[in-house]
Design a protein around this motif. Structure first.
Motif, mmCIF file in Angstrom:
data_model
loop_
_atom_site.group_PDB
_atom_site.id
_atom_site.type_symbol
_atom_site.label_atom_id
_atom_site.label_comp_id
_atom_site.label_asym_id
_atom_site.label_seq_id
_atom_site.Cartn_x
_atom_site.Cartn_y
_atom_site.Cartn_z
ATOM 1 N N GLY A 20 -5.515 1.852 -8.221
ATOM 2 C CA GLY A 20 -4.571 1.388 -7.212
ATOM 3 C C GLY A 20 -4.745 -0.051 -6.775
ATOM 4 N N ARG A 21 -5.824 -0.703 -7.206
ATOM 5 C CA ARG A 21 -6.061 -2.085 -6.783
ATOM 6 C C ARG A 21 -5.854 -3.053 -7.938
ATOM 7 N NH1 ARG A 21 -8.945 -2.397 -1.801
ATOM 8 N NH2 ARG A 21 -8.972 -4.634 -2.164
ATOM 9 N N THR A 70 0.854 -1.189 0.000
ATOM 10 C CA THR A 70 0.000 0.000 0.000
ATOM 11 C C THR A 70 0.886 1.234 0.000
ATOM 12 O OG1 THR A 70 -1.796 -1.112 1.164
ATOM 13 C CG2 THR A 70 -1.734 1.279 1.322
ATOM 14 N N LYS A 71 0.557 2.184 -0.888
ATOM 15 C CA LYS A 71 1.310 3.443 -0.922
ATOM 16 C C LYS A 71 0.322 4.602 -1.027
ATOM 17 C CE LYS A 71 4.549 6.470 -1.359
ATOM 18 N NZ LYS A 71 5.340 6.827 -0.168
ATOM 19 N N ARG A 79 -6.172 14.716 -6.784
ATOM 20 C CA ARG A 79 -7.018 15.028 -5.629
ATOM 21 C C ARG A 79 -7.845 16.278 -5.919
ATOM 22 N NH1 ARG A 79 -3.116 16.438 -1.968
ATOM 23 N NH2 ARG A 79 -3.534 18.565 -2.594
ATOM 24 N N ASP A 80 -7.193 17.335 -6.375
ATOM 25 C CA ASP A 80 -7.903 18.553 -6.757
ATOM 26 C C ASP A 80 -7.003 19.417 -7.640
ATOM 27 O OD1 ASP A 80 -6.135 20.027 -5.143
ATOM 28 O OD2 ASP A 80 -7.390 19.724 -3.381
ATOM 29 N N GLU A 81 -7.448 20.638 -7.961
ATOM 30 C CA GLU A 81 -6.757 21.462 -8.946
ATOM 31 C C GLU A 81 -5.481 22.094 -8.403
ATOM 32 O OE1 GLU A 81 -9.510 22.233 -7.384
ATOM 33 O OE2 GLU A 81 -9.226 24.245 -6.560
ATOM 34 N N THR A 82 -5.207 21.928 -7.097
ATOM 35 C CA THR A 82 -4.013 22.553 -6.529
ATOM 36 C C THR A 82 -2.778 21.638 -6.598
ATOM 37 O OG1 THR A 82 -4.450 21.708 -4.307
ATOM 38 C CG2 THR A 82 -5.451 23.831 -4.866
ATOM 39 N N MET A 131 -4.405 10.715 -1.057
ATOM 40 C CA MET A 131 -4.893 9.714 -2.006
ATOM 41 C C MET A 131 -4.096 8.428 -1.922
ATOM 42 S SD MET A 131 -2.934 9.428 -5.137
ATOM 43 C CE MET A 131 -4.392 9.027 -6.046
ATOM 44 N N ILE A 132 -4.747 7.349 -2.334
ATOM 45 C CA ILE A 132 -4.111 6.046 -2.235
ATOM 46 C C ILE A 132 -3.725 5.595 -3.644
ATOM 47 C CG2 ILE A 132 -6.333 4.808 -2.187
ATOM 48 C CD1 ILE A 132 -4.913 3.007 0.003
#
Ligand code: ATP
Ligand code: MG
Length: 504
Positions: free
Chosen positions: A214-215, A11-12, A391-394, A17-18
């Motif tokens: 991720g899976r 897992t990372k 994750r988002d725009e940043t 976020m994963i």
């Protein structure tokens, strides 16, 4: 059989976020095992964890059945693991030999220069790899740089080799050579983890593990699966590989190029007397093996390279020699083939990259200040439309996966261009679901009245999208053909330097 490599429960996470979620994976001796999955599915992250580039949050790695700790790439190399990254990490000012021995000597795992040269020559000879060890890396085309990375891994006695999208920068001919060498490595007992978006390459491997968000969703023998099944597993829906191109009459001329000639660093001719035109509602395809002048042609058209002779007219105006800025202001959008070097500022956020070059536009300002809210809204909209995994725009563009970085550039250029789009290898490195989306977007722009110049090494792309195809060879256009009345084989002849039989 003992596995060459096994990963258990890896897992990372990255902030918020994963990227790899409880991944189990194993690699057999002499096997080619593909990692397949959408842009951002976690393929590069998994490889980087195995290579000790990232420290996983959880999980255990086994080499030849033994649990190992891989805390750094040096550890990985000691355990016989080598990796060729998606974005190369060579030093351009060093020679091939220097690039290979630097770092390895300091860490005590390499040899003296003279011995290193001997060993490398032996490896090259035994695999039939042709690379000049004394050439500077900056002089080498990207395809050749990849050989340097592979040589480095072999030089360090890798028994397990991870290749992250190796053929994304190779011509079809170079890819065939690479696959021959991969086959040879496997015959000698090396095990290969191959990341690729190309289904034909996946089908040449022994097994494939499909990653989704991720899976691991499945590990299959390629002999027991099909491209359709793999795509369905990857995106969870069917992808149609053919887009419907409506018949459209070309409108008035947008871009006309006449007798364009340009010379390179050493005065050699890189573009020789190029002439063509593109009209509204028209996609002009540029076919050709990489390195035959496509890059230089796009550089001249977007203003970063000065032509030595010839005319470029945009809606009748002579624009040869104008700056990129002036061309952008005239509605020219440009998708470069080297996205990380030319298309993005890695430290800037997705939102900032989406308005890069347009920050002064009144659309993005309130008074003297940047309108942060308008830019953020726009960025969120683009992230949704292009399914940019972030994750988002940043998030900084440098933290995006390869394919998602490409989507940011495409989104920005499609958003700001008005009239002409220059697209050089726009679908390179994208997963098949996104390729379908980008193709639809190109056709939508064509429908809206854009003129588009589209270079692709995938002839199938050109045959489904282009209205006419110009074939480049050694800086010249060998012919401009109509894809409805021309076969892929005929284009292949032109790509190899044959002349056209009088068709237009
Ligand atoms: N250094 C990092 N910091 C933050 N997030 C990261 C970092 N590296 C990767 N990620 C995120 O982890 C996810 C998986 O990325 P990864 O690069 O592994 O995808 P990938 O499967 O290789 O995709 P592609 O086919 O586009 O190369 C993405 O959402 C990416 O934004
Ligand atoms: Mg990747």
């Amino acid at each position: 059989m003992t596995t060459a490599l096994r990963v258990e429960g890896l897992t990372k996470r990255f902030a918020g976020m994963i990227a790899n979620d409880d991944v189990n994976f194993d690699l057999l001796p002499g096997e080619i095992h593909c990692l397949f999955g959408e842009n951002g599915a976690g393929k590069s992250t998994l490889s980087s964890c195995i290579f000790g580039f990232y420290r996983p949050d959880r999980g255990q790695i086994f080499v030849s059945g033994e649990p190992v700790h891989v805390g750094s790439p040096i550890d990985a190399i000691r355990h016989g693991i080598g990796m060729v990254h998606q974005h190369f990490v060579l030093v351009p000012e060093f020679t091939v030999l220097e690039n290979i021995i630097v770092g390895t000597q300091r860490s005590g795992i390499g040899l003296k220069a003279a011995d290193a040269r001997k060993k490398l020559s032996r490896i090259c000879e035994s695999y039939g790899i042709v690379v000049d060890l004394d050439a500077y890396v900056w002089q080498l085309p990207v395809g050749r740089q990849q050989w340097v990375e592979i040589l480095k891994a072999l030089y360090l006695d890798a028994r397990i080799l991870i290749l992250d999208e190796p053929t994304a920068v190779l011509t079809p001919g170079e890819s065939r050579i690479l696959f021959n060498i991969i086959g040879e490595m496997c015959a000698r007992g090396l095990s290969i983890i191959l990341i690729t978006h190309k289904l034909a390459e996946v089908m040449q491997s022994n097994r494939v593990t499909v990653l989704r968000k991720g899976r691991v969703v499945a590990t299959l023998k390629t002999s027991e699966t099909s491209p359709d099944e793999l795509v369905r597993l990857m995106v969870g829906r069917d992808v149609s590989f053919s887009v419907a191109k409506p018949a459209l009459a070309p409108g008035e001329e947008v871009l006309a190029v006449e007798g364009l000639t340009a010379r390179g660093h050493w005065g050699e001719t890189v573009l020789n007397n190029i002439s063509f035109s593109v009209a509204r509602h028209e996609i002009l395809g540029i076919a050709g093996v990489a390195g035959n002048g496509q890059k230089e042609l796009f550089e001249v058209l977007c203003g970063v390279r000065k032509p030595d002779a010839g005319a470029i007219r945009l809606r009748g105006e002579d624009v040869a020699g104008l700056t990129p800025r002036a061309l952008m202001d005239r509605g020219v959008g440009h998708i470069p083939d080297d996205r990380f070097r030319e298309g993005l500022v890695p430290e800037f956020s997705i939102a900032e990259n989406l308005v890069l070059g347009w920050q002064r536009s009144p659309k993005y300002r309130t008074g003297l200040m940047m309108d942060r809210r308008a830019i953020a809204d726009l960025a969120r909209d683009m992230i949704a439309q292009y399914q940019i995994a972030a994750r988002d725009e940043t998030v900084a563009a440098g933290k995006l996966s390869g394919g998602n970085a490409q989507k940011v550039i495409i989104a920005r250029e499609f958003l700001h261009a008005s009239g002409l789009i220059l697209a050089n290898q726009p679908t390179r490195g994208l997963d098949v679901g996104v390729i379908e989306y980008v193709q639809r977007q190109l056709l939508k722009k064509r429908g809206e009245g854009f003129a588009i110049v589209l270079a692709s090494e995938e002839l199938s792309d050109l045959f489904s999208l282009a209205d006419r195809i110009a074939v480049m060879f050694k800086g010249e256009i060998m012919g401009i053909v109509d894809p409805r009345t021309t076969t892929i084989a005929e284009v292949g002849v032109l790509m190899a330097g044959g002349r056209e039989g009088g068709r237009s």
